[in-house]
Write a protein that holds these residues in place. Structure first.
Motif, mmCIF file in Angstrom:
data_model
loop_
_atom_site.group_PDB
_atom_site.id
_atom_site.type_symbol
_atom_site.label_atom_id
_atom_site.label_comp_id
_atom_site.label_asym_id
_atom_site.label_seq_id
_atom_site.Cartn_x
_atom_site.Cartn_y
_atom_site.Cartn_z
ATOM 1 N N PHE B 3 0.836 -1.199 0.000
ATOM 2 C CA PHE B 3 0.000 0.000 0.000
ATOM 3 C C PHE B 3 0.871 1.250 0.000
ATOM 4 O O PHE B 3 0.483 2.286 -0.508
ATOM 5 C CB PHE B 3 -0.933 0.004 1.212
ATOM 6 C CG PHE B 3 -0.309 0.586 2.436
ATOM 7 C CD1 PHE B 3 0.505 -0.178 3.240
ATOM 8 C CD2 PHE B 3 -0.506 1.920 2.768
ATOM 9 C CE1 PHE B 3 1.094 0.355 4.355
ATOM 10 C CE2 PHE B 3 0.083 2.469 3.887
ATOM 11 C CZ PHE B 3 0.885 1.676 4.679
ATOM 12 N N LEU B 4 2.058 1.146 0.590
ATOM 13 C CA LEU B 4 2.949 2.306 0.655
ATOM 14 C C LEU B 4 3.392 2.755 -0.733
ATOM 15 O O LEU B 4 3.643 3.935 -0.957
ATOM 16 C CB LEU B 4 4.183 1.984 1.505
ATOM 17 C CG LEU B 4 4.004 2.154 3.009
ATOM 18 C CD1 LEU B 4 5.212 1.609 3.758
ATOM 19 C CD2 LEU B 4 3.796 3.619 3.370
ATOM 20 N N LEU B 5 3.476 1.809 -1.650
ATOM 21 C CA LEU B 5 3.831 2.174 -3.025
ATOM 22 C C LEU B 5 2.736 3.059 -3.611
ATOM 23 O O LEU B 5 3.016 4.096 -4.225
ATOM 24 C CB LEU B 5 4.024 0.913 -3.874
ATOM 25 C CG LEU B 5 4.481 1.175 -5.309
ATOM 26 C CD1 LEU B 5 5.836 1.857 -5.334
ATOM 27 C CD2 LEU B 5 4.553 -0.127 -6.102
ATOM 28 N N ASN B 50 -6.259 1.291 -0.774
ATOM 29 C CA ASN B 50 -5.002 1.583 -0.086
ATOM 30 C C ASN B 50 -4.884 3.036 0.334
ATOM 31 O O ASN B 50 -3.966 3.401 1.056
ATOM 32 C CB ASN B 50 -3.816 1.227 -0.993
ATOM 33 C CG ASN B 50 -3.613 -0.264 -1.072
ATOM 34 O OD1 ASN B 50 -4.014 -0.990 -0.169
ATOM 35 N ND2 ASN B 50 -3.003 -0.724 -2.146
#
Lengths: 383, 383
Positions: B3-5, B50
């Motif tokens: 999700f950080l991407l 996300n």
């Protein structure tokens, strides 16, 4: 919008219990972990799914700060001997001790190997938090805890490759597996070197933006990207975020009090307390896991790591207090142990009761480490 | 950690396209919306799940800032006449026009009522962003946009109660339903009054904390709690967050440049761009929805709101530019329209193609509003 209630309740509880911890001369992070533990596993008021993303962002930020604020590249390299020693001894002693513990309690050879491997790798975000809070990360023992966790990580990759191959095929892993791991590390090293050149350019570019806070956004994105690339190449996100901090701390545009204050409010004001609370939320309560084996496992895990790292510290010329702090700092176990056990469970050699024993070990190590570290970090430590 | 991407990619794209927008003398938020729209609906690279939590936090922060930085209670009250007028006329004109549009295109009476009601309520976070960016929120037209959105909200609650009752039972809602809504508003008013006394005490208490950034965390928690309480009592979270900002701006400990800078980095550096990108992500592309009815719907929605609010502005003694800015500011439609349509779909009187037409209307209003507002807000406006 219900998830916001969980975020708000966790954040305020983490700060309140963190304050209580601080007044008791314990690290604030212990209060945050306790808040998560109470609101989640004990009272069941908070859904861990609502916090996981904020918590992971907090972990990245915690390591970014460690790299940015506390440590210079040259200084890490100054302690490479002690780091390699502590990383290696600290992994090997629990590995061997765990293996014999397994066979003594009647587990098969392969299961015992999994037990040993799962004990090898430390999860230092908890001890790192204590070092940062006490302002002791930039001491030789603080840098050694950091450095040996990197060594630990790389060693863990190889151990994991070996034991998964043995468990699934019954033989040692092929040369390709090892060269694959090497190749991943090599690639990440290249990315790291490229980042040293690219990051300052990108920050300088973002400085020209008129968009509000563009420089800060760009910095955050760079940190996340390096963390994700580290993960992609088989290393941990934590290492990538830390190295991003180290690189960015050398960018002149960011070396200001105001940038530090910005990082501090975003991390300490929101994400980092939620990270520690998330750690507490994930702790599994299983009273049935309190068996003689579990107690023995906890003792072996704690003493094994302590002894391995203490010896490494002594061999590196550390004082008694420093060697103890190094040993205690490496005690925490966490996600790496769980990943190894999950692979073991997949291969059919790790039972759910073994899993529960490790969860209890993680719980004990998470709560014990900050308590034991606090007095050790109170005095002055050699730089 | 995938999700950080998504977060990183959205954040950097939002800032980059925001910069492009700014250089074209358009509001930065338009770039952020475009970034979300491109990465999500168009290219399918980002998963909206996300981002939703970061986006919602951004919405809360956006409104908190609006209340904190831009508007004083006394000043909102100075414009209550124009707010009530614009809120009422701006809701009634599209309601009536939407009803006749529906019957003209052969929809049933009840479906036409749903169409009208869905056109009544504005979703002003987009125009609010433009006002804030241009530094024009604290003008009489800016405050009127804010005030009429509150009036709009309350009116919307009653309209919703009536039409849902008519659709499901075929008769007007009972007295209990209306008194329930009244009671909710009354309760929230009490919470608001209590907050005026409690918030300063809690902030002063948090000031004594040794825990890092405790005051900031406590402030964020107070904002979230008032937002959630507003939602609980039937009003919108947005209103709660805004009022929390108004209350907290009067707390002496927070009236510092450093606190403002903190809020700015957390919101503009992370959450607010992600909020606008999330708006873009949610836009649904459905080329099949481009029908004669959809085009007529868009014209009625835009012109109806513009005329209703322009007349309200003129009646309040606003200049031509101010009345236009008021009308354009109230054009955006969003979540309220969708909620009303969903209730209609549940009652079996709103089809999925009607839904698609409204999605296209939302898309058009989201992109058009900042573009039309930018030139209107460029000059000086009466305070």
């Amino acid at each position: 919008m219900e998830f916001l209630l969980d975020i708000a309740v966790l954040l305020i509880s983490a700060k309140l219990l963190g304050e209580v911890a601080e007044r008791l001369r314990l690290p604030e992070l212990l209060g945050a972990i306790a808040a998560g533990f109470l609101l989640g596993p004990v009272l069941g008021l908070v859904d861990v799914q609502n916090v996981v993303r904020f918590g992971q962002m907090g972990l990245i930020l915690l390591l970014f700060i460690a790299g940015f604020r506390e440590v210079r590249v040259e200084e890490i390299m100054r302690n490479k001997k002690s780091s390699v020693l502590a990383g290696t001894l600290g992994a090997l002693v629990p590995l061997v001790a765990g293996y014999f513990l397994g066979t003594y309690f009647g587990f098969s050879v392969i299961t015992s190997l999994f037990i040993g491997s799962a004990l090898a790798a430390s999860s230092i975000s908890i001890s790192l938090g204590s070092f940062i809070e006490a302002g002791r990360l930039n001491t030789r023992v603080g840098r050694t805890v950091l450095g040996s966790s990197v060594v630990d990580d790389v060693l863990g990759l190889f151990i994991l490759a070996v034991i998964v191959a043995v468990a699934t095929t019954g033989s040692m892993p092929s040369v390709e597996v090892f060269s694959g791991i090497f190749f991943g590390i090599l690639l990440f090293a290249l990315v790291f070197l490229a980042s040293i050149f690219l990051f300052p350019l990108l920050v300088r570019f973002s400085n020209k933006f008129k968009a509000d806070q563009a420089q800060f956004s760009v910095t955050m994105v760079l940190v996340i990207m390096l963390a994700l690339l580290a993960e992609k190449f088989g290393l941990s996100t934590v290492l990538g975020a830390f190295l991003a901090g180290v690189i960015l701390s050398r960018v002149p545009q960011l070396a200001t009090r105001s940038f530090l204050e910005k990082v501090d409010v975003v991390s300490e004001g929101i994400f980092v307390p939620l990270f520690f609370a998330w750690v507490g939320l994930q702790i599994a309560l299983d009273a049935g896991a309190i068996t003689l084996f579990t107690l023995a496992l906890i003792v072996v895990a704690l003493v094994g790591k302590l002894v391995g790292c203490y010896v490494a510290g002594a061999l590196s010329g550390f004082t008694h207090v420093e060697s103890l702090a190094l040993g205690v700092g490496m005690i925490p176990r966490g996600e790496v142990a769980l990943v190894i056990l999950m692979l073991g469970a997949k291969a059919g050699v790790v039972s759910s009761s073994l899993f529960s024993s490790f969860l209890l070990l993680i719980l004990v190590s998470i709560f014990l480490t900050p308590v034991l570290l606090a007095p050790l970090l109170r005095g002055k430590l050699p730089k």
